[in-house]
Design an enzyme around this catalytic site. Sequence first.
Site, PDB file in Angstrom:
ATOM      1  N   ASP A 326     -25.056  41.600  12.440  1.00  0.00           N
ATOM      2  CA  ASP A 326     -24.254  40.983  11.393  1.00  0.00           C
ATOM      3  C   ASP A 326     -24.998  39.769  10.875  1.00  0.00           C
ATOM      4  O   ASP A 326     -25.712  39.111  11.629  1.00  0.00           O
ATOM      5  CB  ASP A 326     -22.917  40.492  11.963  1.00  0.00           C
ATOM      6  CG  ASP A 326     -21.964  41.639  12.202  1.00  0.00           C
ATOM      7  OD1 ASP A 326     -22.073  42.638  11.486  1.00  0.00           O
ATOM      8  OD2 ASP A 326     -21.121  41.526  13.101  1.00  0.00           O
ATOM      9  N   ASP A 631     -17.798  42.203  15.277  1.00  0.00           N
ATOM     10  CA  ASP A 631     -16.801  41.244  15.738  1.00  0.00           C
ATOM     11  C   ASP A 631     -15.370  41.704  15.489  1.00  0.00           C
ATOM     12  O   ASP A 631     -14.491  41.457  16.279  1.00  0.00           O
ATOM     13  CB  ASP A 631     -17.049  39.859  15.116  1.00  0.00           C
ATOM     14  CG  ASP A 631     -17.338  39.940  13.625  1.00  0.00           C
ATOM     15  OD1 ASP A 631     -17.037  40.983  13.019  1.00  0.00           O
ATOM     16  OD2 ASP A 631     -17.862  38.966  13.073  1.00  0.00           O
ATOM     17  N   ASP A 635     -15.053  47.359  13.888  1.00  0.00           N
ATOM     18  CA  ASP A 635     -16.432  47.533  14.320  1.00  0.00           C
ATOM     19  C   ASP A 635     -16.530  48.315  15.624  1.00  0.00           C
ATOM     20  O   ASP A 635     -17.599  48.802  15.985  1.00  0.00           O
ATOM     21  CB  ASP A 635     -17.101  46.165  14.545  1.00  0.00           C
ATOM     22  CG  ASP A 635     -17.343  45.439  13.238  1.00  0.00           C
ATOM     23  OD1 ASP A 635     -17.452  46.121  12.205  1.00  0.00           O
ATOM     24  OD2 ASP A 635     -17.435  44.198  13.256  1.00  0.00           O
TER      25      ASP A 635
END
Length: 887
Positions: A326, A631, A635
Amino acid sequence: MKWYQLDVEKVEQKLHVLSSKGLNKKQVEERRKQYGENELKSQKHTPRWLIFLKQFQDFMVIVLLAATLIAGLLGEYVDAIAIMIIVLVNGLIGYFQEQKAEKSLEKLKELSAPMANVLREGKWEKIPSREVVVGDIVRMNSGDRVPADVRITKSNSMETEESALTGESLPVVKHATAIRKDHLDAQDQTNMGFMGTLVTRGSGIGVVVGTGMNTVMGQIASLMANTKKTPTPLERRLAELGKILIVVALLLTALVVVLGVLEGKPTYDMFLAGVSLAVAAIPEGLPAIVTVALSLGVQRMIRKKAIVRKLSAVETLGTASVICSDKTGTMTENQMTVKELFLNGKHIYVSGDGYDIHGDFFLNNKKVETDYPNLRKMLLYGTLCNNSSLMVKKGKYFIDGDPTDGALLVAARKIGLKPIDEEKFKIIKEIPFDSDRKRMSVIVEDENGKRLLITKGAPDVLLPRTSFQLKDKNREVLKKEDKVKIEMAIKDMANNALRTIAIGIRPLTTKDTLDDAFLEKELTFIGLYGMIDPPRKEVKAAIEECRQAGIKTVMITGDHVNTASAIARNLNLLPENGLVLEGHQLNQMSVEELEDIIDDTYVFARVTPEHKLKIVKAFQEKGHIVAMTGDGVNDAPAIKASDIGISMGINGTDVTKEASSLVLMDDNFATIKSAIKEGRNIYENIRKFIRYLLASNVGEILVMLFAMLLALPLPLVPVQILWVNLVTDGLPAMALGLDKAEENAMKQPPRNPKEGVFSRGLGFKIISRGILIGLVTLIAFMVTYQNTPENLVYAQTVAFTTLVMAQLIHVFDCRAENSIFDRNPFGNIYLVVAVLSSILLLLVVIYWEPLQPIFHTTSLPLKDWLLIGALSAIPTVLFAFKRSNKE
Ligand code: ADP
Ligand code: MG
C-alpha cells in the site's frame, strides 16, 4: 427483561455508566475483580513437569536408558551413572529449549492480541480486548471484531457478520432501538453486538453487557477448535529427512557392531558403543533445533517491529520475490497536510506543516482574508463530513482518526474554525468512507432545521455525480468547460504528488428520503483539497535494498494515478519505462492478460481491494512469491491468497491481522524489508547448523567404522561419544542459529522455494568434511596407538580430543557459504563463547582426575597438542585454501 428489550438509557442506568463518560478507574477495577478477564477459557496449559518428562519419551533416549539398566545389571556402575547423567542433562536442555520456544510464542500471541477502543473517564483509549469489563463503552469500526457482548447505543450504518455464531454469512444491519419481543435468538437481536463477530461495514458504539465466558460466544466456546501448531514446510522436510538418516545411521552402526563382534571384541562393549553411536549419529533433535531457531528468529523480528503470526512465514519470507505494498501509510507517513485548495476556479495555497494549526491562505502570492467567498463554507463542510478529531498533547497537535480527515480539520483551524462551530449542526446520518466507494457523506441539520448532504471523496468519483457548482454566492449548472477546468486542476495537483479530495453538497428537504441510493447525486461542487503525504524517509533506501536482493516492489493505492506516479518516481520505484495501471483497466483485463504485462508494472492506482486479488494471482501465475499488504476489511481475501500476507499493526483491522502471517507494528514498508532480511538469515542459519551437525555425525560414525574395518580397538568409548553429542554438537550448533547474515545476503536473488535442504553444495560439504573429520581422528588414534599399544586409554584420549577439536574448528567454516575467510571467523560472539566453553569442558574431562575414570581419559602431555592441532585443522583449512585458489 433481556438487554435487547431495554432502551439505551435503561441499560446505562443498570450498568451505572454514561455513554458520554464511560467508566472510571475504580469501577473498572471492581468489575474486573467481579467478572474476571474478558477471555474465553478453552485452552489448557501443559504443566512444566510434563514438558520435562516429555523430553524422555524420545525413542533414542529410551534405548539409552535401557542401556544404562543393562550396564548397571552387569555391574558397570561408572558407565551406568555417566550415561544417566548425560541423559538427564540432555533432558534439561530439551526442556529449556522448549520453554524458550513456548515463551516466545506466548509473547507473540500477546503482541497480536486484539485491541478494543473504550471510553474511560471521558477519554477514548485503546486497550487489549482482554481488559474490557461490563459497562465499558466501546467503539467498533469496520474490520474490527466486537470485543464483548454489547448493546448497541449508536450505529453508523453498522453491519456485522455473525456466521461464527449463527452460521448465517449475510451481514446483519445493527441499530440502537429497543426491540420489545420475547425469546429472540441471537441473530434477531439486531441491537446487540456479539463477542467475536466481525464489523463488516460502518461503525458503531455500544455498552458492554457481557464479557468472557458470559457471552454468547462463551457459551459455545467449548465447540471452538483449539488451534494446533502445524509444522512448517522445513520442519516437515527435516522430519522426513530425519527418518532416512535414522535408517542410514542404524545400518552403519549395526555394521560397526557386527564387525567388532566378529573381530572378537567383548559383546557388552560393542553393544554399548553401538547404542551410543546410534544416539550420537541420529539427528533426532534436528526438527526441535529448527523450531528453536525459528522462534529465536521470530524474537529478533519482534525487535525490528515485525510480528510473525505463523512460524512458517519465517521461511517463506526468505523466498519473497515481489512486495505489493500500500502507498498511504506504509510507504508514506500518513500525515496529511492540505497544501492547496481549488475554489471558485482558482488555486489557493496553504502554508504550514504537519498538524500544526498555524498557517495562511494565499492567492497569487497575496494573503487571502477569511471572508474570501466560499472559503469558510468549504472548510466548515470539510469538518462536518469528517470522522476524526484534532487533539493536543503537551502543545503538540495530533489526529485521532483518519489522517485524510484530520488534514481537513487542521486546514479549517487555520481560519479559526473550531469544533464549537460544528455544534450548530446536528449529524442525522453518515455513510462511511470505504476504499471501494472512495467517498463519504453526512446529512446535517442546521439550527433552522434545514438539511444538507455533504459528500467528499475521490474527485473522479464525485465529478460524475455533480450537476452544479458554487460560484461566488450562487449555484449554477456545471458546464462542460467548467468540468474540464476542474479536471485540469485535479491533474495539476496530482502531478505535484498531492492527494486530492473533492467536496460537494446537496440541499435536502425534510421530506427527502434518507435512503443511500438516492443521496449521493446531483451534487453541487464546491472545491478541491490537495494534500501532501510525505514519503517515509527510510522507504527509498529499503526499496533499493530490495531491488538489489532481487525483490521487486510494487505500489498499490486507491489514490489518483498521477499522485501515485509522482510519489513512485520520488521513491525511485517507477523506472523510466515502467507501467502504471489503473483500476478500470484491470477490470477489463483477464488474469492472463494481466500476466503478460505484470512484470513491467510498478504502480497500480485507483484500485479497489478486489483488484488486489487479481494482482496477487497474476504474479503467482508468473512464478513469483508474493508479499501483499493490506489494512481494511476488504483486503483480507488478497492477503490470504498471497504467499506472505502482511497487515498493519497500527491502522490495520482485526480481520486483516487474522488473515495475515506478518504484522507490521509500525505500519512501515522498511519493516517488511527487515523481516525479509531476517527471514533469509534464519534459513541460512538453519542450513549452517544442519551442515555442522551432520558433518560432525558423519565424522563420528566413520571413525568407528574405519577402525572396525582396520581391525583396530575402539577409538572412542561410549561416554566419550555421548559427551561429544551433548557438548560439541550442542552449544556451537545453537550459537550458529544466532549468527548474523553474511554481508552479501541482500545482494542475491531470493532463494528458490523448491530448493531442497542440501542444495547449493551443502550435501557435498557435509560428506567431504565428515570424511575428513573421521580420517584425522583415526590418524591421531593410530599414530598414538602404534607408539604406545599398551596404553589404549591414552590413544583414545588423543582421538577424542582430535575429534572434538576438528569439530570446533569446522564450526567456524560453517558460518560462510563459500570460504571461511569471506568474513571474520570470530565475528559471532556467541559462537566464540560456545566454542571456548566446549574447550574448557574438554580440558576438565581430560585433566581433572576425578572425571578421568568416568570418561576413560588421561592427562595429555603438551607435545600431543601439536599433533592434535595440526590434524584437527585439516578438514577446514584444506578446503579454505582450495577455494581461495579457485577464486
Ligand atoms: P489509499 O489508502 O491507497 O491512498 P484509499 O482507498 O484510502 O487509498 O483512498 C482512495 C481515495 O479516496 C483517495 O485518493 C481520496 O481521494 C479518497 N479518500 C481517502 N480518504 C477519504 C476520506 N476519509 N473521505 C473521503 N474521501 C477519501
Ligand atoms: Mg487509505
